[in-house]
Design an enzyme around this catalytic site. Sequence first.
Site, PDB file in Angstrom:
ATOM      1  N   GLY A  13      12.224  -1.150   0.882  1.00 17.14           N
ATOM      2  CA  GLY A  13      12.134   0.312   0.831  1.00 17.14           C
ATOM      3  C   GLY A  13      11.902   0.824  -0.573  1.00 17.14           C
ATOM      4  N   ALA A  14      10.884   0.260  -1.240  1.00 15.34           N
ATOM      5  CA  ALA A  14      10.667   0.593  -2.659  1.00 15.34           C
ATOM      6  C   ALA A  14       9.475   1.527  -2.863  1.00 15.34           C
ATOM      7  CB  ALA A  14      10.501  -0.679  -3.475  1.00 15.34           C
ATOM      8  N   SER A  15       8.979   2.137  -1.793  1.00 14.64           N
ATOM      9  CA  SER A  15       7.806   3.016  -1.937  1.00 14.64           C
ATOM     10  C   SER A  15       8.169   4.377  -2.512  1.00 14.64           C
ATOM     11  CB  SER A  15       7.111   3.190  -0.582  1.00 14.64           C
ATOM     12  OG  SER A  15       8.023   3.687   0.381  1.00 14.64           O
ATOM     13  N   ARG A  16       9.457   4.732  -2.470  1.00 18.57           N
ATOM     14  CA  ARG A  16       9.865   6.032  -3.033  1.00 18.57           C
ATOM     15  C   ARG A  16      11.372   6.036  -3.291  1.00 18.57           C
ATOM     16  NH1 ARG A  16       9.012   7.439   2.639  1.00 18.57           N
ATOM     17  NH2 ARG A  16      11.086   7.789   3.519  1.00 18.57           N
ATOM     18  N   VAL A  65      11.772  -3.946   7.890  1.00 22.62           N
ATOM     19  CA  VAL A  65      12.862  -4.914   7.694  1.00 22.62           C
ATOM     20  C   VAL A  65      13.937  -4.836   8.786  1.00 22.62           C
ATOM     21  CG1 VAL A  65      12.554  -5.320   5.221  1.00 22.62           C
ATOM     22  CG2 VAL A  65      13.966  -3.386   5.978  1.00 22.62           C
ATOM     23  N   ASN A  91      17.649  -2.198   0.064  1.00 21.67           N
ATOM     24  CA  ASN A  91      17.739  -0.756  -0.207  1.00 21.67           C
ATOM     25  C   ASN A  91      17.232   0.099   0.953  1.00 21.67           C
ATOM     26  OD1 ASN A  91      17.475   1.802  -2.073  1.00 21.67           O
ATOM     27  ND2 ASN A  91      15.441   1.451  -1.195  1.00 21.67           N
ATOM     28  N   SER A 144      26.665   3.334   0.437  1.00 22.83           N
ATOM     29  CA  SER A 144      26.747   4.778   0.165  1.00 22.83           C
ATOM     30  C   SER A 144      28.210   5.178   0.070  1.00 22.83           C
ATOM     31  CB  SER A 144      26.087   5.564   1.299  1.00 22.83           C
ATOM     32  OG  SER A 144      26.411   6.933   1.200  1.00 22.83           O
ATOM     33  N   TYR A 157      25.373   6.753  10.261  1.00 21.93           N
ATOM     34  CA  TYR A 157      25.060   6.364   8.872  1.00 21.93           C
ATOM     35  C   TYR A 157      26.300   5.745   8.201  1.00 21.93           C
ATOM     36  CZ  TYR A 157      23.279   6.936   4.066  1.00 21.93           C
ATOM     37  OH  TYR A 157      22.866   6.720   2.771  1.00 21.93           O
ATOM     38  N   ALA A 159      28.871   4.327   9.608  1.00 21.20           N
ATOM     39  CA  ALA A 159      29.174   3.017  10.206  1.00 21.20           C
ATOM     40  C   ALA A 159      28.243   1.956   9.632  1.00 21.20           C
ATOM     41  CB  ALA A 159      29.034   3.086  11.721  1.00 21.20           C
ATOM     42  N   LYS A 161      26.739   1.956   6.711  1.00 24.47           N
ATOM     43  CA  LYS A 161      27.003   1.710   5.284  1.00 24.47           C
ATOM     44  C   LYS A 161      28.354   1.020   5.077  1.00 24.47           C
ATOM     45  CE  LYS A 161      23.144   3.262   3.653  1.00 24.47           C
ATOM     46  NZ  LYS A 161      22.197   2.325   3.017  1.00 24.47           N
TER      47      LYS A 161
HETATM   48  P1  NAP Z   1      14.038   7.618   0.929  1.00 28.91           P
HETATM   49  O1  NAP Z   1      13.525   8.382  -0.229  1.00 28.91           O
HETATM   50  O2  NAP Z   1      13.932   8.187   2.289  1.00 28.91           O
HETATM   51  O3  NAP Z   1      13.346   6.174   0.900  1.00 28.91           O
HETATM   52  C1  NAP Z   1      13.598   5.261   1.915  1.00 28.91           C
HETATM   53  C2  NAP Z   1      12.793   4.019   1.671  1.00 28.91           C
HETATM   54  O4  NAP Z   1      13.126   3.072   2.697  1.00 28.91           O
HETATM   55  C3  NAP Z   1      11.287   4.255   1.762  1.00 28.91           C
HETATM   56  O5  NAP Z   1      10.659   3.458   0.797  1.00 28.91           O
HETATM   57  C4  NAP Z   1      10.947   3.762   3.161  1.00 28.91           C
HETATM   58  O6  NAP Z   1       9.624   3.242   3.247  1.00 28.91           O
HETATM   59  C5  NAP Z   1      11.930   2.631   3.311  1.00 28.91           C
HETATM   60  N1  NAP Z   1      12.200   2.261   4.694  1.00 28.91           N
HETATM   61  C6  NAP Z   1      12.739   3.018   5.666  1.00 28.91           C
HETATM   62  N2  NAP Z   1      12.810   2.296   6.811  1.00 28.91           N
HETATM   63  C7  NAP Z   1      12.301   1.076   6.537  1.00 28.91           C
HETATM   64  C8  NAP Z   1      12.095  -0.100   7.290  1.00 28.91           C
HETATM   65  N3  NAP Z   1      12.450  -0.169   8.578  1.00 28.91           N
HETATM   66  N4  NAP Z   1      11.540  -1.177   6.684  1.00 28.91           N
HETATM   67  C9  NAP Z   1      11.183  -1.119   5.376  1.00 28.91           C
HETATM   68  N5  NAP Z   1      11.348  -0.029   4.612  1.00 28.91           N
HETATM   69  C10 NAP Z   1      11.908   1.056   5.187  1.00 28.91           C
HETATM   70  O7  NAP Z   1      15.611   7.271   0.753  1.00 28.91           O
HETATM   71  P2  NAP Z   1      16.532   7.077  -0.543  1.00 28.91           P
HETATM   72  O8  NAP Z   1      17.343   8.284  -0.673  1.00 28.91           O
HETATM   73  O9  NAP Z   1      15.739   6.590  -1.674  1.00 28.91           O
HETATM   74  O10 NAP Z   1      17.516   5.938  -0.012  1.00 28.91           O
HETATM   75  C11 NAP Z   1      17.429   4.583  -0.421  1.00 28.91           C
HETATM   76  C12 NAP Z   1      18.740   3.905  -0.075  1.00 28.91           C
HETATM   77  O11 NAP Z   1      19.805   4.527  -0.790  1.00 28.91           O
HETATM   78  C13 NAP Z   1      19.109   4.021   1.401  1.00 28.91           C
HETATM   79  O12 NAP Z   1      19.715   2.830   1.838  1.00 28.91           O
HETATM   80  C14 NAP Z   1      20.108   5.162   1.419  1.00 28.91           C
HETATM   81  O13 NAP Z   1      20.957   5.089   2.521  1.00 28.91           O
HETATM   82  C15 NAP Z   1      20.818   4.915   0.121  1.00 28.91           C
HETATM   83  N6  NAP Z   1      21.527   6.094  -0.405  1.00 28.91           N
HETATM   84  C16 NAP Z   1      20.828   7.208  -0.790  1.00 28.91           C
HETATM   85  C17 NAP Z   1      21.536   8.302  -1.301  1.00 28.91           C
HETATM   86  C18 NAP Z   1      20.843   9.548  -1.785  1.00 28.91           C
HETATM   87  O14 NAP Z   1      21.537  10.478  -2.232  1.00 28.91           O
HETATM   88  N7  NAP Z   1      19.521   9.631  -1.733  1.00 28.91           N
HETATM   89  C19 NAP Z   1      22.923   8.251  -1.383  1.00 28.91           C
HETATM   90  C20 NAP Z   1      23.581   7.101  -0.978  1.00 28.91           C
HETATM   91  C21 NAP Z   1      22.877   6.024  -0.493  1.00 28.91           C
HETATM   92  P3  NAP Z   1       8.444   3.966   4.095  1.00 28.91           P
HETATM   93  O15 NAP Z   1       8.205   5.295   3.468  1.00 28.91           O
HETATM   94  O16 NAP Z   1       7.298   3.054   3.972  1.00 28.91           O
HETATM   95  O17 NAP Z   1       8.967   4.096   5.492  1.00 28.91           O
END
Ligand code: NAP
Length: 249
Positions: A13-16, A65, A91, A144, A157, A159, A161
């Site tokens: 999940g490293a595209s953004r 994944v 991630n 998280s 979510y 559960a 994490k």
């Molecule tokens: P995000 O901007 O929505 O990015 C999610 C990433 O995961 C995207 O690159 C997406 O790729 C990829 N992804 C989703 N489903 C996938 C799959 N089935 N297989 C492969 N890639 C997948 O989210 P984020 O906020 O950066 O979150 C990243 C991680 O940090 C997550 O685990 C989230 O729960 C955790 N987190 C985030 C926060 C926060 O405040 N943002 C806080 C606590 C924890 P595509 O675009 O190609 O689908």
Amino acid sequence: MSLLEGKVAVVTGASRGIGRAIAEELAANGASVMVNYNASAEAAAEVVAGIVAKGGQATAVPADVSDFQAAQELIKTAIATYGHIDILVNNAGTTRDTLLMMMKEDQWDTVLDTNLKSVFNCCKAAVRPMVRRKQGGRIINISSVVGLVGQAGQSNYAASKAGVIGFTKSLAKEIGSRQITVNAIAPGFFLTALTDALSDEMKEKSLEFIPLGRWGELPEVGYLVSFLASDKAAYITGQVINVDGGIAM
Ligand code: NAP
């Protein structure tokens, strides 16, 4: 020599968002990085181009994944491309927020499959090659604060994490003797596509319970990942480290 010179990392999940920031930081520290994505091919290509433009090494690889076979292929591709794998950062994640009484079965399943089963899938693929290589390894799972303290509207979510944390500690005990460390990071609030859906009022209100009084900057997760991925963190395993401005202490 850079902190991660010669190391090969896979970041799911490293595209953004946070995954992108992790990939960029690992590459800035000298690692070769597999930038995994599911649907966002263009965004992943941009991440790779940015890393390469700065003199780093990166390759974009599509894989859902949450799918067991796809995760096996992702790790195989990493090994075929760079020869081995040292660092796995789980991630990829998603949300389907709603109160339990409204929650549909597929909202539960999607979140558990994307956030927790994916961690099993990728570790299952990566651990055997790491053990066989006898050079240790690093597994870093992005959990998280919600997995620690819960959140109304996020039972699925939370559960997933919390599951990541139990998985992390168990695997750390299983493969510690092979010098493979397994740690979890619990981020608080970071502005990404995942959290952008929150109302401005909720974003403002969140500041009241963050002791540092601000949301995190995306690289702030990457800094910790890079340290945990390095040789300097060889004696740290089975830990959950919060990067949350002090929310959960
Ligand atoms: P995000 O901007 O929505 O990015 C999610 C990433 O995961 C995207 O690159 C997406 O790729 C990829 N992804 C989703 N489903 C996938 C799959 N089935 N297989 C492969 N890639 C997948 O989210 P984020 O906020 O950066 O979150 C990243 C991680 O940090 C997550 O685990 C989230 O729960 C955790 N987190 C985030 C926060 C926060 O405040 N943002 C806080 C606590 C924890 P595509 O675009 O190609 O689908």
